[in-house]
Design a protein around this motif. Sequence first.
Motif, mmCIF file in Angstrom:
data_model
loop_
_atom_site.group_PDB
_atom_site.id
_atom_site.type_symbol
_atom_site.label_atom_id
_atom_site.label_comp_id
_atom_site.label_asym_id
_atom_site.label_seq_id
_atom_site.Cartn_x
_atom_site.Cartn_y
_atom_site.Cartn_z
ATOM 1 N N SER A 6 49.008 46.432 33.063
ATOM 2 C CA SER A 6 48.529 46.328 33.539
ATOM 3 C C SER A 6 48.159 44.617 33.718
ATOM 4 C CB SER A 6 46.989 46.600 31.980
ATOM 5 O OG SER A 6 45.949 45.443 32.894
ATOM 6 N N LEU A 9 50.307 43.803 36.385
ATOM 7 C CA LEU A 9 49.375 44.166 37.523
ATOM 8 C C LEU A 9 48.631 43.318 38.038
ATOM 9 C CD1 LEU A 9 48.768 48.111 37.589
ATOM 10 C CD2 LEU A 9 50.587 46.888 39.419
ATOM 11 N N PHE A 10 47.935 42.839 37.270
ATOM 12 C CA PHE A 10 47.278 41.645 37.125
ATOM 13 C C PHE A 10 47.833 40.167 37.773
ATOM 14 C CE2 PHE A 10 43.631 43.276 33.628
ATOM 15 C CZ PHE A 10 42.895 43.047 35.245
ATOM 16 N N ALA A 51 44.959 46.411 42.722
ATOM 17 C CA ALA A 51 44.072 46.827 41.530
ATOM 18 C C ALA A 51 44.206 48.453 41.453
ATOM 19 C CB ALA A 51 43.325 46.081 42.239
ATOM 20 N N GLN A 54 46.198 49.830 38.825
ATOM 21 C CA GLN A 54 45.785 49.851 36.971
ATOM 22 C C GLN A 54 45.509 51.141 36.992
ATOM 23 O OE1 GLN A 54 45.013 47.429 35.382
ATOM 24 N NE2 GLN A 54 45.507 45.591 36.467
ATOM 25 N N ASP A 56 43.014 52.114 34.374
ATOM 26 C CA ASP A 56 41.810 52.185 34.161
ATOM 27 C C ASP A 56 41.084 52.496 34.986
ATOM 28 O OD1 ASP A 56 39.187 50.702 33.763
ATOM 29 O OD2 ASP A 56 39.535 50.781 32.401
ATOM 30 N N ILE A 62 37.853 46.492 36.444
ATOM 31 C CA ILE A 62 39.400 45.659 36.450
ATOM 32 C C ILE A 62 39.027 44.692 37.491
ATOM 33 C CG2 ILE A 62 41.056 46.146 38.502
ATOM 34 C CD1 ILE A 62 40.755 49.177 37.413
ATOM 35 N N TYR A 66 39.783 41.447 36.558
ATOM 36 C CA TYR A 66 40.566 40.171 37.329
ATOM 37 C C TYR A 66 40.098 39.376 37.991
ATOM 38 C CZ TYR A 66 43.146 38.019 40.751
ATOM 39 O OH TYR A 66 44.025 37.342 42.512
ATOM 40 N N MET A 105 39.150 44.648 29.758
ATOM 41 C CA MET A 105 40.084 45.162 29.745
ATOM 42 C C MET A 105 40.608 46.304 28.341
ATOM 43 S SD MET A 105 40.658 45.564 33.145
ATOM 44 C CE MET A 105 42.025 46.923 32.152
#
Length: 111
Positions: A6, A9-10, A51, A54, A56, A62, A66, A105
């Motif tokens: 996660s 990815l952010f 996104a 992610q 979630d 998300i 973000y 998150m």
Amino acid sequence: MTVVRSLLLFALAALAEIGGAWLIWQGWRENRGLWWIAAGVVALGVYGFAATFQPDPDFGRILAAYGGVFVAGSLAWGMIVDGFRPGLWDFVGAGICLVGVAVIMYAPRGL
């Protein structure tokens, strides 16, 4: 491993969105041309897809989280790329945003 994924990815989303916006800014405001703008549009497309990977399932959560990553990432981009010198309150604000990201998150659910 899910939290690490996660966070990566952010980071990717921040790099793509902030970088894409910066490329468009450079292309338009700094007269660097349409290729810079086109590269910015492609980078913003990468952001849009980042996104979706992610773990979630909740889009709103998300994107809300973000937002905090974007705040801190924008300040970091400005420092690294544009020589921006943030002040104490910029750092405090970015820190608050990142704490918000962690709560949104990664806090336990069901409370």
